[in-house]
Design a protein around this motif. Structure first.
Motif, PDB file in Angstrom:
ATOM      1  N   PHE A   1      25.276 -11.247 -18.269  1.00 60.47           N
ATOM      2  CA  PHE A   1      26.724 -10.603 -18.007  1.00 60.47           C
ATOM      3  C   PHE A   1      27.008 -10.499 -16.636  1.00 60.47           C
ATOM      4  CE2 PHE A   1      24.851  -8.165 -21.743  1.00 60.47           C
ATOM      5  CZ  PHE A   1      25.701  -9.055 -22.662  1.00 60.47           C
ATOM      6  N   GLY A   2      26.301 -11.531 -15.610  1.00 59.69           N
ATOM      7  CA  GLY A   2      26.735 -11.476 -14.408  1.00 59.69           C
ATOM      8  C   GLY A   2      25.879 -10.381 -13.427  1.00 59.69           C
ATOM      9  N   MET A   3      25.215  -9.353 -14.140  1.00 58.02           N
ATOM     10  CA  MET A   3      24.817  -8.209 -13.245  1.00 58.02           C
ATOM     11  C   MET A   3      23.471  -8.603 -12.354  1.00 58.02           C
ATOM     12  SD  MET A   3      24.949  -5.510 -16.298  1.00 58.02           S
ATOM     13  CE  MET A   3      23.225  -5.018 -15.841  1.00 58.02           C
ATOM     14  N   PHE A   4      22.750  -9.889 -12.667  1.00 60.13           N
ATOM     15  CA  PHE A   4      21.795 -10.186 -11.846  1.00 60.13           C
ATOM     16  C   PHE A   4      21.861 -11.532 -11.256  1.00 60.13           C
ATOM     17  CE2 PHE A   4      19.960  -7.673 -15.495  1.00 60.13           C
ATOM     18  CZ  PHE A   4      19.359  -6.639 -14.598  1.00 60.13           C
ATOM     19  N   GLY A   5      23.142 -11.842 -11.009  1.00 57.52           N
ATOM     20  CA  GLY A   5      23.419 -12.950 -10.003  1.00 57.52           C
ATOM     21  C   GLY A   5      23.512 -14.341 -10.704  1.00 57.52           C
ATOM     22  N   ARG A   6      23.193 -15.367  -9.956  1.00 59.79           N
ATOM     23  CA  ARG A   6      23.061 -16.679 -10.598  1.00 59.79           C
ATOM     24  C   ARG A   6      21.929 -17.408  -9.927  1.00 59.79           C
ATOM     25  NH1 ARG A   6      28.307 -18.235 -12.665  1.00 59.79           N
ATOM     26  NH2 ARG A   6      29.818 -16.697 -12.058  1.00 59.79           N
TER      27      ARG A   6
ATOM     28  N   SER B   1      21.907 -31.919 -13.526  1.00 59.53           N
ATOM     29  CA  SER B   1      22.790 -31.468 -12.302  1.00 59.53           C
ATOM     30  C   SER B   1      22.607 -30.057 -12.065  1.00 59.53           C
ATOM     31  CB  SER B   1      24.127 -31.825 -12.685  1.00 59.53           C
ATOM     32  OG  SER B   1      24.423 -33.185 -12.471  1.00 59.53           O
ATOM     33  N   LEU B   2      22.222 -29.373 -13.022  1.00 60.14           N
ATOM     34  CA  LEU B   2      21.965 -27.761 -12.826  1.00 60.14           C
ATOM     35  C   LEU B   2      20.472 -27.478 -12.306  1.00 60.14           C
ATOM     36  CD1 LEU B   2      23.228 -25.028 -13.397  1.00 60.14           C
ATOM     37  CD2 LEU B   2      22.207 -24.953 -15.792  1.00 60.14           C
ATOM     38  N   VAL B   3      20.613 -27.132 -11.103  1.00 57.51           N
ATOM     39  CA  VAL B   3      19.044 -27.097 -10.655  1.00 57.51           C
ATOM     40  C   VAL B   3      19.123 -25.668  -9.763  1.00 57.51           C
ATOM     41  CG1 VAL B   3      18.966 -29.410  -9.807  1.00 57.51           C
ATOM     42  CG2 VAL B   3      20.091 -27.835  -8.249  1.00 57.51           C
ATOM     43  N   GLU B   4      18.022 -25.173  -9.452  1.00 53.99           N
ATOM     44  CA  GLU B   4      17.714 -23.921  -8.653  1.00 53.99           C
ATOM     45  C   GLU B   4      18.772 -23.686  -7.289  1.00 53.99           C
ATOM     46  OE1 GLU B   4      16.016 -21.106  -9.700  1.00 53.99           O
ATOM     47  OE2 GLU B   4      15.643 -21.801 -11.544  1.00 53.99           O
TER      48      GLU B   4
ATOM     49  N   LYS C   1      20.882 -20.586 -10.640  1.00 52.13           N
ATOM     50  CA  LYS C   1      21.261 -22.099 -10.669  1.00 52.13           C
ATOM     51  C   LYS C   1      22.702 -22.512 -10.305  1.00 52.13           C
ATOM     52  CE  LYS C   1      17.688 -22.951 -13.957  1.00 52.13           C
ATOM     53  NZ  LYS C   1      17.052 -23.768 -15.168  1.00 52.13           N
ATOM     54  N   GLU C   2      22.765 -23.518  -9.833  1.00 57.07           N
ATOM     55  CA  GLU C   2      23.851 -24.304  -9.507  1.00 57.07           C
ATOM     56  C   GLU C   2      23.989 -25.822  -9.986  1.00 57.07           C
ATOM     57  OE1 GLU C   2      23.642 -23.698  -5.286  1.00 57.07           O
ATOM     58  OE2 GLU C   2      22.481 -25.505  -4.979  1.00 57.07           O
ATOM     59  N   TYR C   3      25.297 -26.319 -10.099  1.00 58.75           N
ATOM     60  CA  TYR C   3      25.414 -27.423 -10.405  1.00 58.75           C
ATOM     61  C   TYR C   3      25.596 -28.307  -9.120  1.00 58.75           C
ATOM     62  CZ  TYR C   3      26.724 -25.946 -15.083  1.00 58.75           C
ATOM     63  OH  TYR C   3      26.619 -25.448 -16.261  1.00 58.75           O
ATOM     64  N   GLN C   4      24.787 -29.307  -8.892  1.00 57.27           N
ATOM     65  CA  GLN C   4      24.943 -30.091  -7.841  1.00 57.27           C
ATOM     66  C   GLN C   4      25.652 -31.550  -8.224  1.00 57.27           C
ATOM     67  OE1 GLN C   4      21.416 -30.155  -5.455  1.00 57.27           O
ATOM     68  NE2 GLN C   4      21.382 -28.016  -4.814  1.00 57.27           N
ATOM     69  N   ILE C   5      27.039 -31.780  -8.013  1.00 62.31           N
ATOM     70  CA  ILE C   5      27.666 -32.960  -8.261  1.00 62.31           C
ATOM     71  C   ILE C   5      27.605 -33.961  -7.040  1.00 62.31           C
ATOM     72  CG2 ILE C   5      29.553 -33.750  -9.407  1.00 62.31           C
ATOM     73  CD1 ILE C   5      29.859 -30.681 -10.270  1.00 62.31           C
ATOM     74  N   PRO C   6      27.058 -35.283  -7.361  1.00 64.45           N
ATOM     75  CA  PRO C   6      27.052 -36.145  -6.268  1.00 64.45           C
ATOM     76  C   PRO C   6      28.506 -36.544  -6.277  1.00 64.45           C
ATOM     77  CG  PRO C   6      25.145 -36.786  -7.929  1.00 64.45           C
ATOM     78  CD  PRO C   6      25.873 -35.320  -8.280  1.00 64.45           C
ATOM     79  N   TRP C   7      29.075 -37.144  -5.095  1.00 66.29           N
ATOM     80  CA  TRP C   7      30.143 -37.581  -4.990  1.00 66.29           C
ATOM     81  C   TRP C   7      30.385 -38.826  -5.862  1.00 66.29           C
ATOM     82  CZ3 TRP C   7      34.599 -36.042  -3.074  1.00 66.29           C
ATOM     83  CH2 TRP C   7      35.587 -36.655  -2.659  1.00 66.29           C
ATOM     84  N   ASP C   8      29.729 -39.586  -6.145  1.00 64.00           N
ATOM     85  CA  ASP C   8      30.022 -40.793  -6.781  1.00 64.00           C
ATOM     86  C   ASP C   8      30.086 -40.505  -8.315  1.00 64.00           C
ATOM     87  OD1 ASP C   8      27.096 -40.103  -7.268  1.00 64.00           O
ATOM     88  OD2 ASP C   8      26.631 -42.236  -6.891  1.00 64.00           O
TER      89      ASP C   8
END
Length: 81
Positions: A42-47, A75-78, A49-56
């Motif tokens: 529920f968003g209480m403990f932050g995030r 693409s979903l990485v720590e 991971k993040e999506y790292q999306i290459p420009w290409d």
């Protein structure tokens, strides 16, 4: 660009909004878009991971959205933060 929603055109998943970008300062080129991953409990403990999306992987930049073509699992990485 932070007001544009990022959508994966492979499966139509809304990834979210851009939180950061990565730039190659030597070449002066944008290399990656960073989009926060799904929230934990529920968003209480932050995030964690993040999506790292290459420009290409960016296929189209529209007025309101950015269409990308990525494998979501790869693409979903720590997050570095």
């Amino acid at each position: 660009m932070k007001q544009k929603e990022v959508i994966n055109s492979n499966d139509g998943i809304r990834l979210g909004f851009i939180s950061d970008i990565e730039v190659d300062l030597q070449d002066g080129k944008l290399t990656k878009l960073i989009v926060p991953g799904p929230a934990k409990l529920f968003g209480m403990f932050g995030r964690g991971k993040e999506y790292q999306i290459p420009w290409d992987s960016i296929k189209k930049i529209g007025e309101d959205i950015i269409l990308v073509e990525i494998n979501v699992e790869k693409s979903l990485v720590e997050s570095d933060y």
